[in-house]
Design a protein around this motif. Structure first.
Motif: not given
Length: 184
Positions: A18-20, A72-74, A100-101, A35-37
């Motif tokens: 959920e944070h992601y 990548s986000w992690l 960037a985000r 995206v969730r999957w």
């Protein structure tokens, strides 16, 4: 003919998922089931994120695009530190987008009041900056000269080990990134 339903993924670390999802949602980006999957698929396969780096490189690369976006986000948020081989071979352009985000990113020189500058050179440099953030678990403003030197060494060694990775192009891009940051 009816298609058989695949088994549902186990729900592992729903708070992290959920944070992601909050990050792309805050940017008015897609947060649909794919995206969730992608996030849930990684966490189902590797519940302890520290184990990701112990997987063979081929297994790390076998995840789909949405899962690589989550990786990548992690990485750029300091929750996962992939090794240089993964960054050289498997890191997608999504690493730069995640950087960037990330609300912790302090790289204002690549931003305009509007969207991220998207020319090829800026995106290449921003992607490489994401590699350094991922390698060292530090935000860009926390990187020291020793991090740059070690990161350059690790990335170039990985590029030399892996066929067709363009060592010269990577070396040039790393030099250009460091020069850009120096002038910022």
């Amino acid at each position: 003919m009816r298609r058989a339903r695949t088994a549902a993924l186990p729900i592992v670390r729903p708070d992290l998922v959920e944070h992601y999802l909050a990050h792309p949602a805050a940017q008015r980006m897609n947060t649909d089931h794919k995206v969730r999957w992608g996030a849930r698929a990684l966490l189902a396969a590797v519940p302890d994120l520290a184990d990701f780096c112990r997987l063979p490189l081929e297994r790390q690369l076998a995840f789909n695009h949405e899962t690589h976006r989550f990786i990548s986000w992690l990485s750029v948020t300091g929750r996962l530190q992939p090794e240089s081989d993964y960054l050289v071979v498997g890191a997608r352009a999504g690493a730069s987008c995640s950087l960037a985000r990330s609300r912790n990113c302090t790289c204002g020189s690549w931003r305009r009041p509007g969207p991220l500058v998207c020319d090829a050179l800026a995106m290449t440099q921003f992607n490489l900056l994401g590699h350094f953030v991922a390698l060292f678990g530090k935000q860009p403003h926390e990187l020291k000269q020793s991090d740059w030197d070690e990161g350059r060494r690790l990335l170039l060694e990985a590029a030399r080990r892996i066929p067709n990775r363009g060592v010269k192009a990577l070396s040039t891009a790393l030099f250009n990134l460091e020069a850009t940051l120096f002038h910022c």
